[in-house]
Design a protein around this motif. Sequence first.
Motif, PDB file in Angstrom:
ATOM      1  N   GLU A 155      -6.333   7.631   8.760  1.00 56.00           N
ATOM      2  CA  GLU A 155      -4.938   7.788   7.408  1.00 56.00           C
ATOM      3  C   GLU A 155      -5.242   6.522   7.598  1.00 56.00           C
ATOM      4  O   GLU A 155      -4.387   5.926   8.751  1.00 56.00           O
ATOM      5  N   ILE A 156      -4.012   6.793   6.755  1.00 55.55           N
ATOM      6  CA  ILE A 156      -2.622   5.441   6.419  1.00 55.55           C
ATOM      7  C   ILE A 156      -1.742   5.841   5.302  1.00 55.55           C
ATOM      8  O   ILE A 156      -2.371   6.257   4.040  1.00 55.55           O
ATOM      9  N   GLU A 157      -0.536   5.402   5.192  1.00 54.49           N
ATOM     10  CA  GLU A 157       0.461   5.309   4.334  1.00 54.49           C
ATOM     11  C   GLU A 157       0.987   3.411   4.191  1.00 54.49           C
ATOM     12  O   GLU A 157       1.187   3.081   4.989  1.00 54.49           O
ATOM     13  N   PHE A 158       0.853   3.119   3.011  1.00 49.63           N
ATOM     14  CA  PHE A 158       1.875   1.745   2.480  1.00 49.63           C
ATOM     15  C   PHE A 158       3.070   2.244   1.739  1.00 49.63           C
ATOM     16  O   PHE A 158       1.984   3.082   0.769  1.00 49.63           O
ATOM     17  N   GLY A 159       3.334   1.575   1.359  1.00 48.58           N
ATOM     18  CA  GLY A 159       4.609   1.445   0.639  1.00 48.58           C
ATOM     19  C   GLY A 159       5.492   0.292  -0.150  1.00 48.58           C
ATOM     20  O   GLY A 159       5.685  -0.369   0.442  1.00 48.58           O
ATOM     21  N   PRO A 160       5.206   0.387  -1.181  1.00 54.40           N
ATOM     22  CA  PRO A 160       5.292   1.137  -2.458  1.00 54.40           C
ATOM     23  C   PRO A 160       4.152   1.022  -2.606  1.00 54.40           C
ATOM     24  O   PRO A 160       3.190   0.440  -3.241  1.00 54.40           O
ATOM     25  N   THR A 161       3.673   2.373  -3.153  1.00 50.09           N
ATOM     26  CA  THR A 161       2.221   2.746  -3.831  1.00 50.09           C
ATOM     27  C   THR A 161       1.855   2.327  -5.031  1.00 50.09           C
ATOM     28  O   THR A 161       2.633   3.677  -5.658  1.00 50.09           O
ATOM     29  N   PRO A 162       1.686   1.758  -5.540  1.00 48.91           N
ATOM     30  CA  PRO A 162       1.360   2.024  -7.094  1.00 48.91           C
ATOM     31  C   PRO A 162       0.877   3.200  -7.688  1.00 48.91           C
ATOM     32  O   PRO A 162      -0.583   4.538  -6.505  1.00 48.91           O
ATOM     33  N   GLY A 163       1.196   4.153  -8.427  1.00 48.45           N
ATOM     34  CA  GLY A 163       1.001   5.711  -8.635  1.00 48.45           C
ATOM     35  C   GLY A 163      -0.664   5.726  -8.827  1.00 48.45           C
ATOM     36  O   GLY A 163      -0.812   6.868  -8.982  1.00 48.45           O
ATOM     37  N   ASP A 164      -1.247   4.328  -9.761  1.00 46.73           N
ATOM     38  CA  ASP A 164      -2.472   4.603 -10.131  1.00 46.73           C
ATOM     39  C   ASP A 164      -3.479   4.253  -9.063  1.00 46.73           C
ATOM     40  O   ASP A 164      -4.317   4.015  -9.579  1.00 46.73           O
ATOM     41  N   PHE A 165      -3.041   4.164  -7.818  1.00 47.70           N
ATOM     42  CA  PHE A 165      -3.869   3.156  -6.749  1.00 47.70           C
ATOM     43  C   PHE A 165      -5.000   3.917  -6.642  1.00 47.70           C
ATOM     44  O   PHE A 165      -6.249   3.150  -6.112  1.00 47.70           O
ATOM     45  N   LEU A 166      -5.167   5.116  -6.456  1.00 48.37           N
ATOM     46  CA  LEU A 166      -6.613   5.931  -6.069  1.00 48.37           C
ATOM     47  C   LEU A 166      -6.944   5.750  -7.264  1.00 48.37           C
ATOM     48  O   LEU A 166      -8.305   5.949  -6.813  1.00 48.37           O
ATOM     49  N   SER A 167      -7.526   6.149  -7.890  1.00 45.60           N
ATOM     50  CA  SER A 167      -7.858   5.849  -9.573  1.00 45.60           C
ATOM     51  C   SER A 167      -8.331   4.842  -9.326  1.00 45.60           C
ATOM     52  O   SER A 167      -9.013   4.472  -9.776  1.00 45.60           O
ATOM     53  N   GLN A 168      -7.692   3.449  -9.439  1.00 42.51           N
ATOM     54  CA  GLN A 168      -8.138   2.512  -8.972  1.00 42.51           C
ATOM     55  C   GLN A 168      -9.416   1.837  -8.202  1.00 42.51           C
ATOM     56  O   GLN A 168     -10.058   0.890  -8.380  1.00 42.51           O
ATOM     57  N   TRP A 169      -8.310   2.189  -6.896  1.00 46.25           N
ATOM     58  CA  TRP A 169      -9.399   2.349  -5.407  1.00 46.25           C
ATOM     59  C   TRP A 169     -10.880   2.779  -5.746  1.00 46.25           C
ATOM     60  O   TRP A 169     -11.932   2.568  -5.910  1.00 46.25           O
ATOM     61  N   GLU A 170     -10.976   4.347  -7.088  1.00 45.32           N
ATOM     62  CA  GLU A 170     -12.620   4.935  -7.297  1.00 45.32           C
ATOM     63  C   GLU A 170     -13.076   3.768  -7.657  1.00 45.32           C
ATOM     64  O   GLU A 170     -13.983   3.696  -8.012  1.00 45.32           O
ATOM     65  N   ALA A 171     -12.752   3.107  -8.746  1.00 52.68           N
ATOM     66  CA  ALA A 171     -12.878   2.080  -9.681  1.00 52.68           C
ATOM     67  C   ALA A 171     -14.057   1.109  -8.950  1.00 52.68           C
ATOM     68  O   ALA A 171     -14.682   0.850  -9.531  1.00 52.68           O
TER      69      ALA A 171
END
Length: 196
Positions: A148-164
């Motif tokens: 688990e990790i939390e960092f901020g600020p996190t870009p709103g589209d980070f998860l989709s960017q990372w999956e790509a």
Amino acid sequence: MSAMAFADPAFESQAAFRAILRAIASPGAIEPCGRGLKPPSPLSPAAAAAILTLADFETPLWIAPSLAEWGEAAAYLKFHTGAPLAASPRDAAFALLDLERDSLDLKSFAQGAPDYPDRSTTVVAETRSLARRPMMRISGPGVRGTAEIEFGPTPGDFLSQWEANRSTFPLGVDLILAHGAEVAVLPRSVRVTGGE
């Protein structure tokens, strides 16, 4: 140059390198890095240590506009590493940005090539927070179960960017998160999903 780099370059750069390697080997782990380093504002000790350790005269460095405007920070990194400044993110072996003031666009960086996946950009991102909390879950190579990790600020589209980014493995960008005197690494091989 007003700001000193490592007081003991051989010992301290090796310690920073080992910390980054541990963080790569255990995605989501938070490792101490850069303690005792006093880079010029707004650089954190961890971000400075990562660039000082990894970059050299053969690795073009791109510095985001928000950090480049602080001329002393850019001059400090250039002086102590000898790294040429890259004209664009795509030309960089290493990149430095601030997640609070810069947009993160992973696809704008060098992705590597099928024959040379190592010719991609490693992005060092300054964060305002970094903790092992369930904002995001990491799975994949180097992770037993999930981390688990939390960092901020996190870009709103980070998860989709990372999956790509992950979907093109072995191509893609590796991300070093730097906060204070700590680092965590998200290698391009890992999956990152929303936590609970």
